[in-house]
Design an enzyme around this catalytic site. Structure first.
Site, mmCIF file in Angstrom:
data_model
loop_
_atom_site.group_PDB
_atom_site.id
_atom_site.type_symbol
_atom_site.label_atom_id
_atom_site.label_comp_id
_atom_site.label_asym_id
_atom_site.label_seq_id
_atom_site.Cartn_x
_atom_site.Cartn_y
_atom_site.Cartn_z
ATOM 1 N N ASN A 1 45.626 21.771 73.661
ATOM 2 C CA ASN A 1 45.382 20.348 73.899
ATOM 3 C C ASN A 1 46.620 19.703 74.557
ATOM 4 O O ASN A 1 47.683 20.311 74.625
ATOM 5 C CB ASN A 1 45.085 19.654 72.561
ATOM 6 C CG ASN A 1 44.144 18.479 72.740
ATOM 7 O OD1 ASN A 1 44.003 17.931 73.834
ATOM 8 N ND2 ASN A 1 43.497 18.079 71.670
ATOM 9 N N PHE A 2 46.448 18.489 75.016
ATOM 10 C CA PHE A 2 47.535 17.662 75.556
ATOM 11 C C PHE A 2 48.270 18.297 76.744
ATOM 12 O O PHE A 2 49.497 18.234 76.847
ATOM 13 C CB PHE A 2 48.522 17.259 74.448
ATOM 14 C CG PHE A 2 47.810 16.560 73.306
ATOM 15 C CD1 PHE A 2 47.164 15.357 73.521
ATOM 16 C CD2 PHE A 2 47.734 17.129 72.047
ATOM 17 C CE1 PHE A 2 46.477 14.725 72.496
ATOM 18 C CE2 PHE A 2 47.043 16.505 71.013
ATOM 19 C CZ PHE A 2 46.421 15.298 71.242
ATOM 20 N N LEU A 3 47.488 18.924 77.617
ATOM 21 C CA LEU A 3 48.031 19.352 78.909
ATOM 22 C C LEU A 3 48.223 18.082 79.740
ATOM 23 O O LEU A 3 47.265 17.357 79.999
ATOM 24 C CB LEU A 3 47.040 20.294 79.603
ATOM 25 C CG LEU A 3 47.242 20.506 81.105
ATOM 26 C CD1 LEU A 3 48.564 21.206 81.388
ATOM 27 C CD2 LEU A 3 46.086 21.322 81.696
ATOM 28 N N THR B 1 38.956 22.477 75.850
ATOM 29 C CA THR B 1 37.857 21.717 76.457
ATOM 30 C C THR B 1 38.401 20.942 77.644
ATOM 31 O O THR B 1 39.608 20.733 77.761
ATOM 32 C CB THR B 1 37.262 20.699 75.471
ATOM 33 O OG1 THR B 1 38.312 19.860 74.991
ATOM 34 C CG2 THR B 1 36.546 21.360 74.320
ATOM 35 N N LEU C 1 39.671 17.740 69.497
ATOM 36 C CA LEU C 1 40.201 16.369 69.596
ATOM 37 C C LEU C 1 40.519 15.987 71.040
ATOM 38 O O LEU C 1 40.934 16.804 71.817
ATOM 39 C CB LEU C 1 41.473 16.252 68.761
ATOM 40 C CG LEU C 1 41.291 16.569 67.280
ATOM 41 C CD1 LEU C 1 42.636 16.549 66.580
ATOM 42 C CD2 LEU C 1 40.341 15.589 66.616
#
Ligand SMILES: CC(C)(COP(=O)(O)OP(=O)(O)OC[C@H]1O[C@@H](n2cnc3c(N)ncnc32)[C@H](O)[C@@H]1OP(=O)(O)O)[C@@H](O)C(=O)NCCC(=O)NCCS
Length: 506
Positions: free
Chosen positions: A227-229, A263, A506
């Site tokens: 996450n948080f790319l 995602t 998330l």
């Protein structure tokens, strides 16, 4: 984010604006199909499917429109190209074609998929050092237990993460949210990867992961949830993304984790599933004032407010906020419920505690809201639901500066095990209506949900409007046949397409 144009670059998870035809969509269950695509839809398709965009660019406009009209929308949404042979274009993915991910044409070949890892990783062959970055930049590992560094990540994301093309809204992840999302049980500091400008020490890019286990059909696999790319706007289109992905992959491999789940709103090779966003207005007038909700043609503001009105009180007897004492009961119920879906998260008890139980602490904002239904007679926990808070900054609006969005998180009900699908639908309709009321009481403006899990049973009836965002689910270094995302080939929620995605990212 909020505008119909943003899903191409975003994660498709922000409060995407409902489509103009929200009213028609909501009542047109399964309808007569969407043969004639609205211009906005075509725009969205092209943003999400770059290969398709370049094909259309070289085509006569009328011919392109005609071809699009004859295509299956759900296929277009998952990367199908227009060359008439149903081939999906790998060649345009210069980086992803080198990675251990399924190719688009694997699925088109219609051969039975043998589920399992794509590449065997020999830990001895994994490089002990990262690739070098271009001059002027260096790798760092973020220490998110240090409030200063947590704040740095928060600032990077708040200024450079997902926003809509019209720059009307930008995600506003609170520091409490990042703390919750990135320090879950078993978290590794090493997987909070950053890039700094060598001279100024400024944090200019990030990619993060946390460990967990997922089940893909009957197989349980250890994965990193990525996450948080995020890359600073000034450093875009410089092929830094592949370097970040390779670096977090290396760090995961060194820790003995060879698979990942992630995602995105963009199409990459190759989604295991794709879901669509739906939005339920809780404060319609505010959503209208910030430019998120359109006034449907032929309706009035007063009618929209009345339409979205909710009762003041919840209806389910025994509904109350979840407490630490409920962990075992929720764990047991959720474990059984989750296994009804082909792709689901295999929680530990510790994870249930972390992800679902709100712990009040000074200086921390509430991120997750969880409720249980305790049977008034037996005191058994029969149901539970939860949602989390992800706000967006409203840019340049004279009246409002944030939109508070509640995202439907995990839920479960014993009714699912009665083998009575009508009863399940009834139960979910009343539980989710209560969830909307709880979110409204907690001052949320909008309630977002995907077409995953059992959501097609209640979305339209509870007045969720179809969003313009799609969320694609991916597995890294793992091949598996696709799982349904709750939508049919018209991109509408469909009860016959349930049972696929059970994991919330998330
Ligand atoms: C997403 C983002 C990191 C991409 O950066 P960029 O500068 O446009 O792209 P780069 O030049 O660094 O890299 C391009 C490669 O990354 C891939 N890529 C782009 N977005 C991606 C994503 N979300 N996930 C994985 N790969 C992605 C591209 O497909 C391309 O690879 P390809 O040649 O195989 O097609 C950047 O636009 C960003 O920070 N956006 C805002 C936050 C965001 O949307 N994050 C992703 C959330 S899922």
């Amino acid at each position: 984010m909020s505008d119909s144009n943003d899903k191409g670059k975003g994660k498709g998870k922000a409060p995407q604006r409902p489509e103009e035809g929200e009213e028609a969509n909501a009542s047109n269950k399964g309808g007569s199909g969407t043969k004639k695509l609205p211009p906005k839809m075509i725009e969205s398709l092209m943003e999400m499917n770059p290969a398709l965009k370049s094909e259309l660019a070289n085509m006569d406009k009328d011919k392109a429109a005609q071809m699009l009209a004859n295509m299956d929308i759900s296929q277009l949404l998952t990367g199908l190209s227009l060359d008439g042979k149903n081939q999906k274009d790998m060649a345009s993915y210069k980086f992803w074609q080198t990675q251990p991910v399924p190719r688009f044409d694997d699925q088109a070949s219609k051969k039975a998929v043998t589920q399992g890892p794509i590449k065997r990783i020999n830990p001895d062959e994994v490089s002990k050092t990262p690739d070098t970055l271009v001059e002027g930049f260096e790798w760092c590992t973020l220490d998110l237990t240090n409030p200063e560094e947590l704040k740095e990540l928060y600032e990077l994301l708040n200024n450079h993460y997902v926003e809509d093309d019209n720059a009307m809204f930008r995600f506003s992840y609170s520091q409490s949210f990042l703390h919750w999302a990135l320090m879950s049980p078993g978290w590794k500091k090493d997987w909070h990867v950053g890039v700094r400008a060598t001279k100024s020490r400024k944090l200019v890019a990030s990619i993060c992961g946390v460990p967990t286990e997922v089940r893909v059909r009957d197989k349980k696999i250890k994965v990193t949830e990525i996450n948080f790319l995020c890359i600073h706007k000034k450093l875009r289109s410089k092929r830094l993304t592949p370097i970040l992905i390779k670096e977090i992959t290396r760090r995961c491999y060194l820790n003995g984790i060879y698979q990942a789940i992630y995602t995105g709103g963009v199409i990459l090779p190759t989604p295991i599933s794709s879901c669509r966003y739906y939005h339920r207005s809780l404060d319609w007038l505010k959503l209208y004032e910030v430019g998120f909700s359109p006034l449907p043609h032929g309706s009035t503001k007063a009618r929209q407010i009345t339409k979205n009105h909710l009762p003041d009180h919840t209806a389910t007897p025994g509904l109350r906020p979840m407490e630490a004492k409920d962990i075992d009961a929720v764990y047991d119920l959720l474990e059984r419920y989750m296994q009804r879906f082909q792709l689901n998260q295999a929680f530990t008890r510790e994870e249930i505690d972390h992800w679902l139980v709100y712990k009040e602490a000074e200086g921390k904002d509430q991120v997750v809201w969880s409720y249980v239904v305790e049977d008034p007679q037996t005191h058994k926990i029969t149901d539970f639901f939860s949602f989390y808070n992800l706000e967006s900054t409203v840019i340049n609006n004279p009246k409002h500066d944030t939109v508070r969005a509640a995202y439907l998180y995990y839920y479960a009900t014993e009714t699912a095990f009665t083998d009575n699908s009508k009863a399940l639908k009834e139960r979910l309709l009343s539980l989710m209506n209560d969830a909307l009321i709880c979110a409204k009481k907690a001052k949320f403006d909008v309630f977002n949900a995907l077409t995953m899990a059992d959501n097609p049973l209640f979305l339209e009836q509870l007045k969720f409007g179809a969003g313009d965002g799609q969320l694609h689910f991916y597995l890294y270094n793992y091949r598996a046949a696709p799982v349904p995302g709750g939508i049919n080939d018209k991109n509408q929620p469909d009860e016959k397409k349930m049972g696929g995605v059970g994991i919330v990212m998330l």
